[in-house]
Design a protein around this motif. Structure first.
Motif, PDB file in Angstrom:
ATOM      1  N   ARG A 195       0.826  -1.208   0.000  1.00 39.00           N
ATOM      2  CA  ARG A 195       0.000   0.000   0.000  1.00 39.00           C
ATOM      3  C   ARG A 195       0.861   1.259   0.000  1.00 39.00           C
ATOM      4  NH1 ARG A 195      -2.623   1.177   4.105  1.00 39.00           N
ATOM      5  NH2 ARG A 195      -1.664  -0.276   5.585  1.00 39.00           N
ATOM      6  N   LYS A 196       1.951   1.221   0.756  1.00 33.33           N
ATOM      7  CA  LYS A 196       2.829   2.393   0.799  1.00 33.33           C
ATOM      8  C   LYS A 196       3.426   2.668  -0.582  1.00 33.33           C
ATOM      9  CE  LYS A 196       6.775   4.429   3.224  1.00 33.33           C
ATOM     10  NZ  LYS A 196       6.003   5.607   3.663  1.00 33.33           N
ATOM     11  N   VAL A 197       3.889   1.602  -1.237  1.00 34.39           N
ATOM     12  CA  VAL A 197       4.509   1.770  -2.549  1.00 34.39           C
ATOM     13  C   VAL A 197       3.483   2.171  -3.605  1.00 34.39           C
ATOM     14  CG1 VAL A 197       5.643   0.542  -4.443  1.00 34.39           C
ATOM     15  CG2 VAL A 197       6.446   0.231  -2.089  1.00 34.39           C
ATOM     16  N   LEU A 198       2.383   1.444  -3.677  1.00 36.23           N
ATOM     17  CA  LEU A 198       1.425   1.660  -4.764  1.00 36.23           C
ATOM     18  C   LEU A 198       0.602   2.930  -4.599  1.00 36.23           C
ATOM     19  CD1 LEU A 198       0.143  -2.011  -5.165  1.00 36.23           C
ATOM     20  CD2 LEU A 198       1.824  -0.817  -6.594  1.00 36.23           C
ATOM     21  N   PHE A 199       0.190   3.224  -3.363  1.00 35.16           N
ATOM     22  CA  PHE A 199      -0.719   4.347  -3.147  1.00 35.16           C
ATOM     23  C   PHE A 199      -0.009   5.632  -2.707  1.00 35.16           C
ATOM     24  CE2 PHE A 199      -3.745   0.716  -1.999  1.00 35.16           C
ATOM     25  CZ  PHE A 199      -4.123   0.567  -3.327  1.00 35.16           C
ATOM     26  N   GLU A 200       1.049   5.514  -1.907  1.00 28.96           N
ATOM     27  CA  GLU A 200       1.755   6.719  -1.452  1.00 28.96           C
ATOM     28  C   GLU A 200       2.856   7.135  -2.416  1.00 28.96           C
ATOM     29  OE1 GLU A 200       3.009   6.755   2.634  1.00 28.96           O
ATOM     30  OE2 GLU A 200       1.299   5.553   3.296  1.00 28.96           O
ATOM     31  N   VAL A 201       3.683   6.165  -2.817  1.00 31.40           N
ATOM     32  CA  VAL A 201       4.785   6.485  -3.730  1.00 31.40           C
ATOM     33  C   VAL A 201       4.288   6.555  -5.167  1.00 31.40           C
ATOM     34  CG1 VAL A 201       7.037   5.761  -4.607  1.00 31.40           C
ATOM     35  CG2 VAL A 201       6.472   5.408  -2.185  1.00 31.40           C
ATOM     36  N   GLY A 202       3.563   5.526  -5.607  1.00 30.04           N
ATOM     37  CA  GLY A 202       3.123   5.466  -6.997  1.00 30.04           C
ATOM     38  C   GLY A 202       1.881   6.271  -7.303  1.00 30.04           C
ATOM     39  N   LYS A 203       1.146   6.691  -6.251  1.00 30.38           N
ATOM     40  CA  LYS A 203      -0.076   7.485  -6.429  1.00 30.38           C
ATOM     41  C   LYS A 203      -1.097   6.796  -7.351  1.00 30.38           C
ATOM     42  CE  LYS A 203       1.894  10.882  -4.135  1.00 30.38           C
ATOM     43  NZ  LYS A 203       1.500  11.183  -2.734  1.00 30.38           N
ATOM     44  N   LEU A 204      -1.147   5.472  -7.318  1.00 32.13           N
ATOM     45  CA  LEU A 204      -2.062   4.755  -8.194  1.00 32.13           C
ATOM     46  C   LEU A 204      -3.475   4.799  -7.633  1.00 32.13           C
ATOM     47  CD1 LEU A 204      -0.023   1.502  -9.012  1.00 32.13           C
ATOM     48  CD2 LEU A 204      -0.075   3.666 -10.267  1.00 32.13           C
ATOM     49  N   PRO A 205      -4.472   4.910  -8.480  1.00 26.78           N
ATOM     50  CA  PRO A 205      -5.853   4.794  -8.008  1.00 26.78           C
ATOM     51  C   PRO A 205      -6.113   3.340  -7.608  1.00 26.78           C
ATOM     52  CG  PRO A 205      -5.800   4.935 -10.405  1.00 26.78           C
ATOM     53  CD  PRO A 205      -4.394   5.178  -9.936  1.00 26.78           C
ATOM     54  N   VAL A 206      -6.902   3.137  -6.575  1.00 28.22           N
ATOM     55  CA  VAL A 206      -7.122   1.798  -6.079  1.00 28.22           C
ATOM     56  C   VAL A 206      -7.747   0.902  -7.142  1.00 28.22           C
ATOM     57  CG1 VAL A 206      -9.395   2.330  -5.095  1.00 28.22           C
ATOM     58  CG2 VAL A 206      -8.046   0.435  -4.157  1.00 28.22           C
ATOM     59  N   GLU A 207      -8.580   1.480  -8.015  1.00 26.90           N
ATOM     60  CA  GLU A 207      -9.245   0.685  -9.055  1.00 26.90           C
ATOM     61  C   GLU A 207      -8.249   0.008  -9.988  1.00 26.90           C
ATOM     62  OE1 GLU A 207      -9.798   3.904  -8.518  1.00 26.90           O
ATOM     63  OE2 GLU A 207     -11.777   3.911  -7.527  1.00 26.90           O
ATOM     64  N   GLU A 208      -7.081   0.602 -10.122  1.00 25.17           N
ATOM     65  CA  GLU A 208      -6.083   0.075 -11.065  1.00 25.17           C
ATOM     66  C   GLU A 208      -5.456  -1.226 -10.570  1.00 25.17           C
ATOM     67  OE1 GLU A 208      -1.915   1.598 -13.106  1.00 25.17           O
ATOM     68  OE2 GLU A 208      -3.486   3.062 -12.661  1.00 25.17           O
ATOM     69  N   VAL A 209      -5.418  -1.417  -9.258  1.00 28.60           N
ATOM     70  CA  VAL A 209      -4.740  -2.602  -8.710  1.00 28.60           C
ATOM     71  C   VAL A 209      -5.636  -3.396  -7.764  1.00 28.60           C
ATOM     72  CG1 VAL A 209      -2.365  -1.760  -8.956  1.00 28.60           C
ATOM     73  CG2 VAL A 209      -3.715  -1.107  -6.941  1.00 28.60           C
ATOM     74  N   ALA A 210      -6.906  -3.019  -7.670  1.00 26.88           N
ATOM     75  CA  ALA A 210      -7.797  -3.656  -6.695  1.00 26.88           C
ATOM     76  C   ALA A 210      -7.913  -5.160  -6.906  1.00 26.88           C
ATOM     77  CB  ALA A 210      -9.180  -3.006  -6.744  1.00 26.88           C
ATOM     78  N   ARG A 274       5.761  -4.983 -10.149  1.00 25.28           N
ATOM     79  CA  ARG A 274       5.334  -3.588 -10.132  1.00 25.28           C
ATOM     80  C   ARG A 274       5.687  -2.924  -8.802  1.00 25.28           C
ATOM     81  NH1 ARG A 274      -0.709  -1.644 -12.098  1.00 25.28           N
ATOM     82  NH2 ARG A 274      -0.055   0.429 -12.819  1.00 25.28           N
ATOM     83  N   ILE A 275       5.462  -3.633  -7.709  1.00 24.15           N
ATOM     84  CA  ILE A 275       5.809  -3.090  -6.389  1.00 24.15           C
ATOM     85  C   ILE A 275       7.304  -2.819  -6.299  1.00 24.15           C
ATOM     86  CG2 ILE A 275       5.975  -3.658  -3.931  1.00 24.15           C
ATOM     87  CD1 ILE A 275       3.315  -5.232  -4.307  1.00 24.15           C
ATOM     88  N   GLN A 276       8.113  -3.778  -6.751  1.00 29.29           N
ATOM     89  CA  GLN A 276       9.563  -3.615  -6.673  1.00 29.29           C
ATOM     90  C   GLN A 276      10.037  -2.455  -7.533  1.00 29.29           C
ATOM     91  OE1 GLN A 276      11.882  -7.109  -7.668  1.00 29.29           O
ATOM     92  NE2 GLN A 276      13.687  -6.309  -6.605  1.00 29.29           N
ATOM     93  N   SER A 277       9.448  -2.318  -8.719  1.00 32.90           N
ATOM     94  CA  SER A 277       9.865  -1.260  -9.638  1.00 32.90           C
ATOM     95  C   SER A 277       9.482   0.123  -9.120  1.00 32.90           C
ATOM     96  CB  SER A 277       9.231  -1.500 -11.013  1.00 32.90           C
ATOM     97  OG  SER A 277       9.510  -0.435 -11.898  1.00 32.90           O
TER      98      SER A 277
END
Length: 335
Positions: A195-210, A274-277
């Motif tokens: 969650r930290k990587v995808l939502f805080e760092v990557g700023k991804l919308p939740v729908e994209e990875v839900a 994706r998380i690692q990248s």
């Protein structure tokens, strides 16, 4: 001035409505061993020990962790209960046990009967699929303890195994083979980092990875129990949960053995890449936090590897040889 329990934030009526909605799901898991109906003060279960010389009860308990945050973000609550059951089923499976019954704990600040029933629906689905009875639980409404719209769940499972068939790893030896069974995704571990990587760092919308983040925790019991019942080809197992490869595989090995895992032997799921990248997460952290695409590891003798793989694949599992046991340091080496 008169103050009621409802004024304090607790609704007995909501609790009763939640139980009413849950009953059909709970009863759908019952079998002949259940001796008490929904609503009893204690769950009662009469196990059938037929065919066992020395039956041993095996228990475990766990939670879903911050995967629940994704459920809150998406409003999808009917899968996390299944995650919880299957995580616990796999935990006792690695010692050779089959599940008997399960108890859950659901706690929230303000009880929403529909949400609570959805969670229990998932619990019931998980129990039915693994031959386990949802025999009881607790629903707690605690104002001020949780943020609005949030809850926590935990569960306890009890299973059984004949003492002579307990998997201890004592017979594991160098040159034994590691077989990895594919996971569906993160299962129930590593969500704080994800969650930290995808939502805080990557700023991804939740729908994209839900869909990837809510992918269910795979249950391996249907494929593994028939193999255990048929003989002694599996020497040990490791459930790849919190601690990933580095902490879980050694738990199945004797102190004088380690293992080499070949990273090229299995498919790392795209969500992990994706998380690692995005987070520039060190490889060691990835393999100590996530399952990386392998949810369960079996240890078998080399002469049994091909037959075991064939049986697993026939059962619908994606399985491959991912490494071997080594002599010496009690650790995992990634090659």
């Amino acid at each position: 001035m008169s103050v009621t329990y409802a004024d304090s934030g607790v609704s007995i009526d909501a609790g009763n409505e939640a139980v009413r909605r849950m009953k059909q799901h709970i009863r759908s898991t019952f079998n002949d061993g259940v001796l008490a109906d929904v609503g009893s003060f204690g769950g009662m279960f009469q196990p059938n020990f037929g065919g066992m010389r020395e039956p041993v009860l095996v228990s475990s308990m766990d939670g879903v962790g911050t995967k629940l945050k994704v459920a809150f973000m998406t409003g999808k609550h009917d899968t996390v209960g299944r995650d919880l059951v299957w995580h616990c089923v796999n935990d006792i499976l690695v010692q050779g046990a089959r599940p008997l019954f399960f108890l859950d704990y659901f706690a929230t600040g303000k009880l929403d009967p529909i949400v609570a029933a959805d969670v229990v629906k998932g619990l019931a689905e998980g129990c039915r699929a693994s031959g386990c009875v949802l025999i009881g639980g607790e629903t707690a409404e605690m104002p001020g303890m949780y943020q609005d719209g949030e809850y926590d769940i935990a569960g306890c499972i009890v299973g059984m195994v004949d003492k002579s068939k307990i998997l201890t790893g004592a017979t594991v030896a160098p040159s034994d083979v590691l077989i990895g069974l594919a996971s569906e995704g993160l299962h129930t571990n590593g969500y704080s980092l994800a969650r930290k990587v995808l939502f805080e760092v990557g700023k991804l919308p939740v729908e994209e990875v839900a869909d990837e983040l809510l992918a269910p925790h795979r249950c391996y019991a249907p494929a593994i129990l028939p193999i255990l019942n048929a003989g002694e080809t599996i020497k040990a197992m490791a459930h790849i949960t919190g601690g990933g490869f580095y902490d879980n595989i050694p738990r199945s090995l004797p102190e004088n053995c380690g293992a080499v895992v070949q990273k090229s032997s299995f498919t790392v799921l795209p969500i992990f890449e994706r998380i690692q990248s995005i987070g520039n997460v060190p490889e060691a952290d990835m393999y100590r936090t996530f399952n990386m695409g392998v949810g369960l590891v079996l240890v078998v003798a080399p002469e049994h590897a091909d037959a075991t793989l064939a049986t697993l694949r026939t059962s619908g599992e994606t399985a491959s040889i991912i490494g071997e046991v080594t002599a010496g340091a009690h650790e995992i080496v990634l090659a």
